[in-house]
Design a protein around this motif. Structure first.
Motif, PDB file in Angstrom:
ATOM      1  N   MET A   1       0.869  -1.383   0.091  1.00 12.88           N
ATOM      2  CA  MET A   1      -0.049   0.039   0.095  1.00 12.88           C
ATOM      3  C   MET A   1       0.833   1.174  -0.008  1.00 12.88           C
ATOM      4  O   MET A   1       0.242   2.459  -0.144  1.00 12.88           O
ATOM      5  CB  MET A   1      -0.893   0.015   1.125  1.00 12.88           C
ATOM      6  CG  MET A   1      -1.660  -1.423   1.492  1.00 12.88           C
ATOM      7  SD  MET A   1      -3.036  -1.284   0.120  1.00 12.88           S
ATOM      8  CE  MET A   1      -3.970  -2.849   0.670  1.00 12.88           C
ATOM      9  N   GLN A   2       2.234   1.130  -0.101  1.00 10.31           N
ATOM     10  CA  GLN A   2       2.974   2.303  -0.086  1.00 10.31           C
ATOM     11  C   GLN A   2       2.909   3.153  -1.177  1.00 10.31           C
ATOM     12  O   GLN A   2       3.070   2.494  -2.212  1.00 10.31           O
ATOM     13  CB  GLN A   2       4.494   1.943   0.291  1.00 10.31           C
ATOM     14  CG  GLN A   2       5.451   3.095   0.333  1.00 10.31           C
ATOM     15  CD  GLN A   2       6.839   2.539   0.782  1.00 10.31           C
ATOM     16  OE1 GLN A   2       6.999   1.772   1.851  1.00 10.31           O
ATOM     17  NE2 GLN A   2       7.821   3.171   0.104  1.00 10.31           N
ATOM     18  N   ILE A   3       2.963   4.323  -1.098  1.00 10.47           N
ATOM     19  CA  ILE A   3       2.491   5.294  -2.293  1.00 10.47           C
ATOM     20  C   ILE A   3       4.035   5.631  -2.874  1.00 10.47           C
ATOM     21  O   ILE A   3       5.031   5.783  -2.109  1.00 10.47           O
ATOM     22  CB  ILE A   3       1.985   6.401  -2.007  1.00 10.47           C
ATOM     23  CG1 ILE A   3       1.602   7.300  -3.321  1.00 10.47           C
ATOM     24  CG2 ILE A   3       2.626   7.409  -1.076  1.00 10.47           C
ATOM     25  CD1 ILE A   3       0.708   8.387  -3.062  1.00 10.47           C
ATOM     26  N   LEU A   4       3.978   5.356  -4.001  1.00 10.37           N
ATOM     27  CA  LEU A   4       5.273   5.592  -4.770  1.00 10.37           C
ATOM     28  C   LEU A   4       5.145   6.854  -5.545  1.00 10.37           C
ATOM     29  O   LEU A   4       6.467   7.675  -5.734  1.00 10.37           O
ATOM     30  CB  LEU A   4       5.473   4.212  -5.929  1.00 10.37           C
ATOM     31  CG  LEU A   4       5.637   2.830  -5.108  1.00 10.37           C
ATOM     32  CD1 LEU A   4       5.884   2.017  -6.440  1.00 10.37           C
ATOM     33  CD2 LEU A   4       6.791   2.708  -4.348  1.00 10.37           C
ATOM     34  N   PHE A   5       4.104   7.250  -6.213  1.00  6.09           N
ATOM     35  CA  PHE A   5       4.002   8.433  -7.176  1.00  6.09           C
ATOM     36  C   PHE A   5       2.336   8.734  -7.212  1.00  6.09           C
ATOM     37  O   PHE A   5       1.732   8.026  -7.388  1.00  6.09           O
ATOM     38  CB  PHE A   5       4.791   8.257  -8.394  1.00  6.09           C
ATOM     39  CG  PHE A   5       4.744   9.246  -9.440  1.00  6.09           C
ATOM     40  CD1 PHE A   5       5.617  10.116  -9.493  1.00  6.09           C
ATOM     41  CD2 PHE A   5       3.430   9.310 -10.265  1.00  6.09           C
ATOM     42  CE1 PHE A   5       5.436  11.233 -10.372  1.00  6.09           C
ATOM     43  CE2 PHE A   5       3.550  10.544 -11.332  1.00  6.09           C
ATOM     44  CZ  PHE A   5       4.213  11.504 -11.327  1.00  6.09           C
ATOM     45  N   LYS A   6       2.337  10.236  -7.344  1.00  2.00           N
ATOM     46  CA  LYS A   6       0.891  10.766  -7.562  1.00  2.00           C
ATOM     47  C   LYS A   6       0.868  11.895  -8.372  1.00  2.00           C
ATOM     48  O   LYS A   6       2.077  12.582  -8.200  1.00  2.00           O
ATOM     49  CB  LYS A   6       0.212  10.997  -6.275  1.00  2.00           C
ATOM     50  CG  LYS A   6       0.650  12.076  -5.553  1.00  2.00           C
ATOM     51  CD  LYS A   6      -0.559  12.388  -4.488  1.00  2.00           C
ATOM     52  CE  LYS A   6       0.133  13.752  -3.607  1.00  2.00           C
ATOM     53  NZ  LYS A   6      -0.354  14.796  -4.545  1.00  2.00           N
ATOM     54  N   THR A   7      -0.015  12.157  -9.043  1.00  2.00           N
ATOM     55  CA  THR A   7      -0.011  13.361  -9.879  1.00  2.00           C
ATOM     56  C   THR A   7      -1.530  13.677 -10.171  1.00  2.00           C
ATOM     57  O   THR A   7      -2.170  12.834 -10.332  1.00  2.00           O
ATOM     58  CB  THR A   7       0.539  13.414 -11.318  1.00  2.00           C
ATOM     59  OG1 THR A   7       0.347  14.783 -11.947  1.00  2.00           O
ATOM     60  CG2 THR A   7       0.071  12.304 -12.106  1.00  2.00           C
ATOM     61  N   CYS A   8      -1.691  14.933  -9.840  1.00  2.00           N
ATOM     62  CA  CYS A   8      -3.345  15.422  -9.888  1.00  2.00           C
ATOM     63  C   CYS A   8      -3.483  16.569 -10.968  1.00  2.00           C
ATOM     64  O   CYS A   8      -2.511  17.420 -11.058  1.00  2.00           O
ATOM     65  CB  CYS A   8      -3.976  15.944  -8.682  1.00  2.00           C
ATOM     66  SG  CYS A   8      -3.721  14.659  -7.421  1.00  2.00           S
ATOM     67  N   GLY A   9      -4.256  16.407 -11.784  1.00  2.00           N
ATOM     68  CA  GLY A   9      -4.321  17.347 -13.001  1.00  2.00           C
ATOM     69  C   GLY A   9      -4.558  18.751 -12.303  1.00  2.00           C
ATOM     70  O   GLY A   9      -5.194  19.325 -11.164  1.00  2.00           O
ATOM     71  N   THR A  10      -4.068  19.939 -13.103  1.00  2.00           N
ATOM     72  CA  THR A  10      -4.142  21.303 -12.535  1.00  2.00           C
ATOM     73  C   THR A  10      -5.476  22.005 -12.604  1.00  2.00           C
ATOM     74  O   THR A  10      -5.754  23.065 -12.104  1.00  2.00           O
ATOM     75  CB  THR A  10      -2.913  22.144 -13.419  1.00  2.00           C
ATOM     76  OG1 THR A  10      -3.365  22.130 -14.657  1.00  2.00           O
ATOM     77  CG2 THR A  10      -1.675  21.776 -12.964  1.00  2.00           C
ATOM     78  N   THR A  11      -6.536  21.224 -13.531  1.00  2.00           N
ATOM     79  CA  THR A  11      -7.641  22.088 -13.969  1.00  2.00           C
ATOM     80  C   THR A  11      -8.727  21.195 -13.025  1.00  2.00           C
ATOM     81  O   THR A  11      -8.687  19.962 -12.925  1.00  2.00           O
ATOM     82  CB  THR A  11      -8.093  21.581 -15.354  1.00  2.00           C
ATOM     83  OG1 THR A  11      -7.436  22.010 -16.261  1.00  2.00           O
ATOM     84  CG2 THR A  11      -9.559  22.213 -15.553  1.00  2.00           C
ATOM     85  N   ASN A  12      -9.567  22.149 -12.365  1.00  2.00           N
ATOM     86  CA  ASN A  12     -10.802  21.492 -11.547  1.00  2.00           C
ATOM     87  C   ASN A  12     -11.963  21.737 -12.367  1.00  2.00           C
ATOM     88  O   ASN A  12     -12.135  22.350 -13.337  1.00  2.00           O
ATOM     89  CB  ASN A  12     -10.686  22.470 -10.231  1.00  2.00           C
ATOM     90  CG  ASN A  12      -9.573  22.170  -9.433  1.00  2.00           C
ATOM     91  OD1 ASN A  12      -8.803  21.204  -8.988  1.00  2.00           O
ATOM     92  ND2 ASN A  12      -9.178  23.357  -8.602  1.00  2.00           N
ATOM     93  N   ALA A  13     -12.773  20.668 -11.906  1.00  2.00           N
ATOM     94  CA  ALA A  13     -13.901  20.355 -12.580  1.00  2.00           C
ATOM     95  C   ALA A  13     -15.020  21.771 -12.398  1.00  2.00           C
ATOM     96  O   ALA A  13     -15.028  22.060 -11.124  1.00  2.00           O
ATOM     97  CB  ALA A  13     -14.779  19.127 -12.330  1.00  2.00           C
TER      98      ALA A  13
END
Length: 333
Positions: free
Chosen positions: A140-152
């Motif tokens: 379950m360890q997180i290695l990488f994440k990314t979230c888009g810069t545009t919000n709905a």
């Protein structure tokens, strides 16, 4: 040797060029680098045993990628042994999987060097190796994440996204480790490492979903990579593109509505331009053919000089039939 002047050759060349260019421009790219993880410790390898084991490991992993989308093996003996894994996204063909995995050994050496552990993640596949005795981490360890810069914009997005996540959580278990679906303009994908059981896979994906909900908020896209699974989601206000998400959907380092559709619009523009050029070129070539038509004395036989084209009378139905002959090499230049 000058540029070919024969109209028929120009036509064949142009058809080949436009077809090849169109395929190349529309071919998905599964080899975009998402992230790398390199151990800070390097090999102590005075006799070259580790290097030999690592080279053999890479060769074994790449060769297996033509047959399967997941493979795990160990090379070397005792303290010199190295365990390695590769996995491709569940929607890749064997050919795409091989094309992706075959790039990883070189990238691993370039990005990490001779470290005792390394993981390189591309948008369509990843490779991981560890020396014997390397400390293990939680799945379950997180290695990488990314979230888009545009919000709905507007209300209701997070509810639709969470419903899509719920469908994916169930699907990844029932489909034994990989699931992709669309729901109300959302495209979602989930995958677990190939040797993870269905129950553990469901728990891993659930953990990734919870992270996406908290850390990405109302962002219209995101990717969460845990040690044993990943999820990806993208929202398209105008509807998910035909054929699903682009190749970056499996885990590109950034993803947004505007960038995704910019690429599609560019592709359409290129296709329109190529179509227009093809139409004009075909018309010009037809005119060149017409200029070279000559008529024989009996008025019944038309031929195109030197181009291997022959009009002959159709005895059964009347009119003319066009025969096309292969050209000698000397006639092409």
């Amino acid at each position: 040797m000058g540029f070919p002047k024969k109209p028929l050759f120009l036509l064949l060349f142009f058809i080949f060029f436009t077809t090849h260019f169109s395929k190349s421009s529309s071919s998905p790219d599964y080899t975009t680098l998402v992230y790398k993880g390199c151990s800070k410790e390097t090999f102590t390898d005075p006799n070259g045993a580790y290097s030999q084991s690592l080279s053999a490991l890479f060769g074994s992993l790449v060769s297996q990628s033509t047959k399967t989308r997941f493979f795990k093996t160990t090379t070397g003996n005792g303290q010199n042994s190295i365990t390695g894994i590769f996995q491709c996204r569940g929607d890749l063909t064997n050919s795409d999987c091989y094309s992706c995995v075959s790039k990883l050994p070189v990238l691993s050496d370039k990005l990490c060097g001779k470290t005792i552990s390394a993981r390189v993640q591309l948008s369509g596949c990843y490779m991981l190796y560890e020396v014997a005795g390397f400390p293990q981490v939680s799945g379950m360890q997180i290695l990488f994440k990314t979230c888009g810069t545009t919000n709905a914009a507007g209300r209701g997005f997070e509810e639709r996204r969470d419903t899509a996540f719920s469908v994916m959580e169930n699907g990844v278990v029932s489909n034994h480790g990989f699931y992709v679906t669309t729901y109300q303009s959302l495209y979602v994908m989930g995958q677990c490492e190939g040797d993870v059981g269905d129950s553990d896979c469901g728990e891993c994906v659930k953990s990734a979903v919870q992270r996406a909900q908290v850390e990405c908020g109302s962002s219209i896209s995101g990717q969460i990579y845990l040690h044993k699974c990943f999820i990806s989601f993208s929202y398209y206000p105008n509807g998910v593109p035909k054929g699903g998400h682009s190749s970056s959907g499996g885990g590109s380092s950034s993803s947004s509505y505007s960038s995704s559709f910019s690429g599609q619009n560019t592709g359409k523009t290129v296709a329109i331009i190529l179509g227009g050029i093809a139409a004009v070129a075909f018309l010009v070539i037809c005119l060149l053919f017409a200029r070279n038509l000559v008529k024989k004395r009996d008025g019944r036989l038309l031929t195109v000089e030197e181009y291997g084209l022959l009009w002959r009378p159709n005895s059964s139905r009347g009119g003319l039939i066009l025969d096309i002959y292969l050209l000698a090499e000397r006639d092409l230049w």
